[in-house]
Design a protein around this motif. Structure first.
Motif, PDB file in Angstrom:
ATOM      1  N   UNK A  49       0.854  -1.184   0.000  1.00 33.80           N
ATOM      2  CA  UNK A  49       0.000   0.000   0.000  1.00 33.80           C
ATOM      3  C   UNK A  49       0.897   1.244   0.000  1.00 33.80           C
ATOM      4  N   UNK A  50       0.477   2.248  -0.720  1.00 40.09           N
ATOM      5  CA  UNK A  50       1.150   3.540  -0.614  1.00 40.09           C
ATOM      6  C   UNK A  50       0.122   4.543  -0.077  1.00 40.09           C
ATOM      7  N   UNK A  51       0.622   5.661   0.411  1.00 44.32           N
ATOM      8  CA  UNK A  51      -0.263   6.652   1.018  1.00 44.32           C
ATOM      9  C   UNK A  51       0.027   8.042   0.480  1.00 44.32           C
ATOM     10  N   UNK A  52      -1.021   8.803   0.308  1.00 43.41           N
ATOM     11  CA  UNK A  52      -0.872  10.224   0.036  1.00 43.41           C
ATOM     12  C   UNK A  52      -1.217  10.967   1.325  1.00 43.41           C
ATOM     13  N   UNK A  53      -0.185  11.249   2.112  1.00 42.87           N
ATOM     14  CA  UNK A  53      -0.402  11.830   3.442  1.00 42.87           C
ATOM     15  C   UNK A  53      -1.123  13.175   3.396  1.00 42.87           C
ATOM     16  N   UNK A  54      -0.993  13.889   2.290  1.00 42.41           N
ATOM     17  CA  UNK A  54      -1.629  15.213   2.222  1.00 42.41           C
ATOM     18  C   UNK A  54      -3.154  15.132   2.223  1.00 42.41           C
ATOM     19  N   UNK A  55      -3.708  13.959   1.879  1.00 44.10           N
ATOM     20  CA  UNK A  55      -5.168  13.803   1.866  1.00 44.10           C
ATOM     21  C   UNK A  55      -5.715  13.384   3.225  1.00 44.10           C
ATOM     22  N   UNK A  56      -4.845  12.965   4.152  1.00 44.35           N
ATOM     23  CA  UNK A  56      -5.281  12.398   5.432  1.00 44.35           C
ATOM     24  C   UNK A  56      -5.844  13.477   6.352  1.00 44.35           C
ATOM     25  N   UNK A  57      -6.932  13.125   7.025  1.00 44.12           N
ATOM     26  CA  UNK A  57      -7.523  14.036   8.014  1.00 44.12           C
ATOM     27  C   UNK A  57      -7.364  13.508   9.430  1.00 44.12           C
ATOM     28  N   UNK A  58      -6.603  12.425   9.598  1.00 45.89           N
ATOM     29  CA  UNK A  58      -6.348  11.903  10.939  1.00 45.89           C
ATOM     30  C   UNK A  58      -7.579  11.376  11.646  1.00 45.89           C
ATOM     31  N   UNK A  59      -8.592  10.952  10.905  1.00 45.14           N
ATOM     32  CA  UNK A  59      -9.860  10.526  11.521  1.00 45.14           C
ATOM     33  C   UNK A  59      -9.716   9.205  12.277  1.00 45.14           C
ATOM     34  N   UNK A  60      -8.735   8.382  11.879  1.00 47.16           N
ATOM     35  CA  UNK A  60      -8.464   7.136  12.599  1.00 47.16           C
ATOM     36  C   UNK A  60      -9.313   5.948  12.184  1.00 47.16           C
ATOM     37  N   UNK A  61     -10.215   6.103  11.212  1.00 49.52           N
ATOM     38  CA  UNK A  61     -11.049   4.971  10.780  1.00 49.52           C
ATOM     39  C   UNK A  61     -10.180   3.783  10.359  1.00 49.52           C
ATOM     40  N   UNK A  62      -9.148   4.068   9.610  1.00 47.46           N
ATOM     41  CA  UNK A  62      -8.284   2.991   9.088  1.00 47.46           C
ATOM     42  C   UNK A  62      -7.571   2.280  10.235  1.00 47.46           C
ATOM     43  N   UNK A  63      -7.160   3.037  11.249  1.00 48.75           N
ATOM     44  CA  UNK A  63      -6.438   2.448  12.387  1.00 48.75           C
ATOM     45  C   UNK A  63      -7.336   1.447  13.107  1.00 48.75           C
ATOM     46  N   UNK A  64      -8.609   1.823  13.281  1.00 49.61           N
ATOM     47  CA  UNK A  64      -9.555   0.944  13.971  1.00 49.61           C
ATOM     48  C   UNK A  64      -9.836  -0.324  13.173  1.00 49.61           C
ATOM     49  N   UNK A  65      -9.793  -0.255  11.861  1.00 47.76           N
ATOM     50  CA  UNK A  65     -10.198  -1.389  11.028  1.00 47.76           C
ATOM     51  C   UNK A  65      -9.056  -2.308  10.627  1.00 47.76           C
ATOM     52  N   UNK A  66      -7.822  -1.869  10.711  1.00 52.16           N
ATOM     53  CA  UNK A  66      -6.700  -2.709  10.260  1.00 52.16           C
ATOM     54  C   UNK A  66      -6.596  -3.958  11.135  1.00 52.16           C
ATOM     55  N   UNK A  67      -6.681  -5.154  10.532  1.00 52.24           N
ATOM     56  CA  UNK A  67      -6.659  -6.395  11.313  1.00 52.24           C
ATOM     57  C   UNK A  67      -5.263  -6.746  11.838  1.00 52.24           C
ATOM     58  N   UNK A  68      -4.238  -6.102  11.330  1.00 53.58           N
ATOM     59  CA  UNK A  68      -2.868  -6.447  11.729  1.00 53.58           C
ATOM     60  C   UNK A  68      -2.213  -5.368  12.586  1.00 53.58           C
ATOM     61  N   UNK A  69      -2.984  -4.373  12.988  1.00 54.09           N
ATOM     62  CA  UNK A  69      -2.429  -3.315  13.824  1.00 54.09           C
ATOM     63  C   UNK A  69      -1.223  -2.647  13.154  1.00 54.09           C
ATOM     64  N   UNK A  70      -1.306  -2.513  11.846  1.00 56.63           N
ATOM     65  CA  UNK A  70      -0.175  -1.968  11.086  1.00 56.63           C
ATOM     66  C   UNK A  70      -0.219  -0.442  10.974  1.00 56.63           C
ATOM     67  N   UNK A  71      -1.335   0.149  11.394  1.00 54.00           N
ATOM     68  CA  UNK A  71      -1.496   1.598  11.234  1.00 54.00           C
ATOM     69  C   UNK A  71      -1.510   2.299  12.581  1.00 54.00           C
ATOM     70  N   UNK A  72      -0.900   3.474  12.635  1.00 56.07           N
ATOM     71  CA  UNK A  72      -0.905   4.258  13.867  1.00 56.07           C
ATOM     72  C   UNK A  72      -0.816   5.735  13.513  1.00 56.07           C
ATOM     73  N   UNK A  73      -1.340   6.558  14.393  1.00 52.30           N
ATOM     74  CA  UNK A  73      -1.277   7.997  14.168  1.00 52.30           C
ATOM     75  C   UNK A  73       0.147   8.468  14.460  1.00 52.30           C
TER      76      UNK A  73
END
Ligand code: SF4
Ligand code: SF4
Length: 64
Positions: free
Chosen positions: A1-25
């Motif tokens: 996966x790649x990310x465009x950080x400039x589009x992120x609003x820090x809402x955290x939805x992705x962090x809550x849903x990732x099954x592998x705990x791979x995402x963090x603020x």
């Protein structure tokens, strides 16, 4: 996966849903003033759930 950080609003939805705990603020702030999400590539299994749930199209799928 790649990310465009400039589009992120820090809402955290992705962090809550990732099954592998791979995402963090992270402490990195984008140009809009939002803390962006870090992706740990070592933990990621490319399930693309983050891609599906992100309302701001931050994630892009890359072919392995
Ligand atoms: S692709 Fe799946 S495992 Fe990887 S960061 Fe996104 S939700 Fe987590
Ligand atoms: S769901 Fe999208 S906008 Fe929200 S924190 Fe995750 S990457 Fe950022």
């Amino acid at each position: 996966m790649t990310q465009n950080h400039e589009l992120c609003k820090g809402c955290g939805y992705c962090i809550l849903q990732c099954p592998k705990d791979a995402l963090s603020l992270s402490s990195t702030v984008n140009r809009k003033g939002y803390n962006v999400v870090d992706l740990d590539q070592e933990k990621c299994i490319l399930c693309a759930i983050c891609y599906t749930v992100c309302p701001d199209s931050v994630f892009e799928r890359v072919e392995a």
